[in-house]
Write a protein that holds these residues in place. Structure first.
Motif, short mmCIF file in Angstrom:
data_model
loop_
_atom_site.label_atom_id
_atom_site.label_comp_id
_atom_site.label_asym_id
_atom_site.label_seq_id
_atom_site.Cartn_x
_atom_site.Cartn_y
_atom_site.Cartn_z
N LEU A 6 0.83 -1.21 0.00
CA LEU A 6 0.00 0.00 0.00
C LEU A 6 0.86 1.25 0.00
O LEU A 6 1.89 1.30 0.68
CB LEU A 6 -0.91 0.01 1.23
CG LEU A 6 -1.99 -1.07 1.26
CD1 LEU A 6 -2.64 -1.13 2.62
CD2 LEU A 6 -3.02 -0.82 0.18
N PRO A 7 0.42 2.28 -0.72
CA PRO A 7 1.16 3.55 -0.69
C PRO A 7 1.19 4.10 0.74
O PRO A 7 0.15 4.10 1.42
CB PRO A 7 0.34 4.46 -1.61
CG PRO A 7 -0.44 3.52 -2.49
CD PRO A 7 -0.70 2.31 -1.65
N PRO A 8 2.35 4.54 1.22
CA PRO A 8 2.43 5.08 2.58
C PRO A 8 1.43 6.20 2.86
O PRO A 8 0.88 6.29 3.96
CB PRO A 8 3.87 5.59 2.67
CG PRO A 8 4.62 4.77 1.67
CD PRO A 8 3.65 4.51 0.56
N ALA A 9 1.16 7.03 1.86
CA ALA A 9 0.19 8.13 2.07
C ALA A 9 -1.21 7.58 2.31
O ALA A 9 -1.98 8.17 3.07
CB ALA A 9 0.20 9.06 0.85
N THR A 10 -1.54 6.47 1.68
CA THR A 10 -2.85 5.84 1.89
C THR A 10 -2.96 5.31 3.31
O THR A 10 -3.97 5.53 3.99
CB THR A 10 -3.08 4.71 0.86
OG1 THR A 10 -3.00 5.26 -0.46
CG2 THR A 10 -4.41 4.02 1.07
N ILE A 11 -1.94 4.62 3.75
CA ILE A 11 -1.93 4.10 5.12
C ILE A 11 -2.06 5.25 6.11
O ILE A 11 -2.88 5.20 7.04
CB ILE A 11 -0.66 3.28 5.40
CG1 ILE A 11 -0.66 2.02 4.52
CG2 ILE A 11 -0.54 2.93 6.88
CD1 ILE A 11 0.64 1.24 4.55
N ALA A 12 -1.27 6.29 5.92
CA ALA A 12 -1.29 7.44 6.83
C ALA A 12 -2.67 8.10 6.87
O ALA A 12 -3.18 8.46 7.94
CB ALA A 12 -0.21 8.45 6.44
N ALA A 13 -3.30 8.25 5.71
CA ALA A 13 -4.61 8.90 5.65
C ALA A 13 -5.67 8.05 6.35
O ALA A 13 -6.54 8.59 7.06
CB ALA A 13 -5.00 9.17 4.20
N ILE A 14 -5.61 6.75 6.17
CA ILE A 14 -6.58 5.86 6.82
C ILE A 14 -6.41 5.91 8.33
O ILE A 14 -7.39 6.03 9.08
CB ILE A 14 -6.44 4.42 6.27
CG1 ILE A 14 -6.91 4.35 4.82
CG2 ILE A 14 -7.21 3.42 7.14
CD1 ILE A 14 -6.57 3.06 4.09
N VAL A 15 -5.18 5.84 8.80
CA VAL A 15 -4.93 5.87 10.24
C VAL A 15 -5.27 7.24 10.83
O VAL A 15 -5.76 7.33 11.96
CB VAL A 15 -3.47 5.44 10.55
CG1 VAL A 15 -3.13 5.65 12.02
CG2 VAL A 15 -3.26 3.98 10.16
N GLU A 16 -5.06 8.29 10.06
CA GLU A 16 -5.43 9.63 10.55
C GLU A 16 -6.94 9.73 10.73
O GLU A 16 -7.42 10.29 11.71
CB GLU A 16 -4.94 10.70 9.57
CG GLU A 16 -5.24 12.11 10.06
CD GLU A 16 -4.73 13.17 9.11
OE1 GLU A 16 -5.39 14.22 9.01
OE2 GLU A 16 -3.67 12.95 8.48
N ARG A 17 -7.70 9.18 9.79
CA ARG A 17 -9.17 9.23 9.88
C ARG A 17 -9.71 8.32 10.98
O ARG A 17 -10.75 8.59 11.57
CB ARG A 17 -9.81 8.83 8.57
CG ARG A 17 -9.79 9.92 7.56
CD ARG A 17 -10.67 9.61 6.38
NE ARG A 17 -10.54 10.68 5.40
CZ ARG A 17 -11.16 10.71 4.26
NH1 ARG A 17 -11.96 9.73 3.91
NH2 ARG A 17 -10.98 11.71 3.43
N HIS A 18 -9.00 7.22 11.21
CA HIS A 18 -9.46 6.22 12.18
C HIS A 18 -8.27 5.83 13.06
O HIS A 18 -7.68 4.75 12.88
CB HIS A 18 -10.04 5.00 11.46
CG HIS A 18 -11.06 5.35 10.43
ND1 HIS A 18 -12.31 5.82 10.75
CD2 HIS A 18 -11.00 5.35 9.07
CE1 HIS A 18 -12.97 6.07 9.64
NE2 HIS A 18 -12.20 5.80 8.62
#
Length: 184
Positions: A157-169
């Motif tokens: 997974l793209p690191p930015a995708t992981i970061a955005a998901i964890v930021e939201r949840h």
């Protein structure tokens, strides 16, 4: 030889996934599932359920795998409800979660086939080696949960995708709480 995929060099990591593409669907089924999950799960476990959906949906996009997002989201929200308020009778949490999910699906008029897909995905999600032949919902639910719990396939997974998901949840001490609930 070094497996470059496991050392952060997977070619998919350079791709971009618009986080809005991972937005959960809204339907009577998903709203009822969300209500049940919200009333039964702690914030940490609820966030895990949301991350499980998002990671599974992201992997589905990367894999080019078509999945019924309504069923995936429902399964993700309800896959761990059996961890909370257990009867203490030794019932496997996946079976307790699947039973509630099937009840929810039937209560809102989901087809028997749709209810069985959700139930089966939840029952299988904790098993190793969920295959494509088990269905897209089962495979992506299992993969999404595995990304969140043990990091399996996170290197794709793209690191930015992981970061955005964890930021939201946010994780909110998820591993500690999950481990305690799982062992109980």
């Amino acid at each position: 030889p070094v497996d470059r995929a496991q050392h952060g060099h997977h070619p998919r990591r350079r791709l971009h996934i618009d986080i809005d593409e991972l937005a959960p669907p809204s339907s009577i089924l998903t709203r009822v599932a969300a209500s049940h999950a919200t009333s039964r799960l702690s914030r940490s476990l609820l966030n895990h359920s949301m991350r499980t959906y998002a990671f599974g949906a992201a992997l589905g996009l990367l894999d080019g795998r078509h999945v019924d997002r309504e069923l995936l989201f429902t399964a993700a929200l309800l896959h761990d409800v059996g961890l909370s308020g257990g009867a203490g009778d030794g019932t496997d949490f996946t079976l307790a979660s699947a039973a509630l999910a099937r009840q929810v699906a039937c209560d809102v008029g989901l087809s028997r086939r749709g209810a069985d897909i959700v139930r089966s995905a939840i029952t299988l999600h904790h098993s190793p080696d969920v295959r494509a032949s088990d269905g897209a919902v089962a495979q992506l639910l299992s993969a999404g949960a595995a990304v969140d719990v043990i990091g399996l396939r996170s290197w794709e997974l793209p690191p930015a995708t992981i970061a955005a998901i964890v930021e939201r949840h946010p994780r909110l001490g998820f591993k500690r709480e999950f481990s305690a609930a799982f062992h109980a």
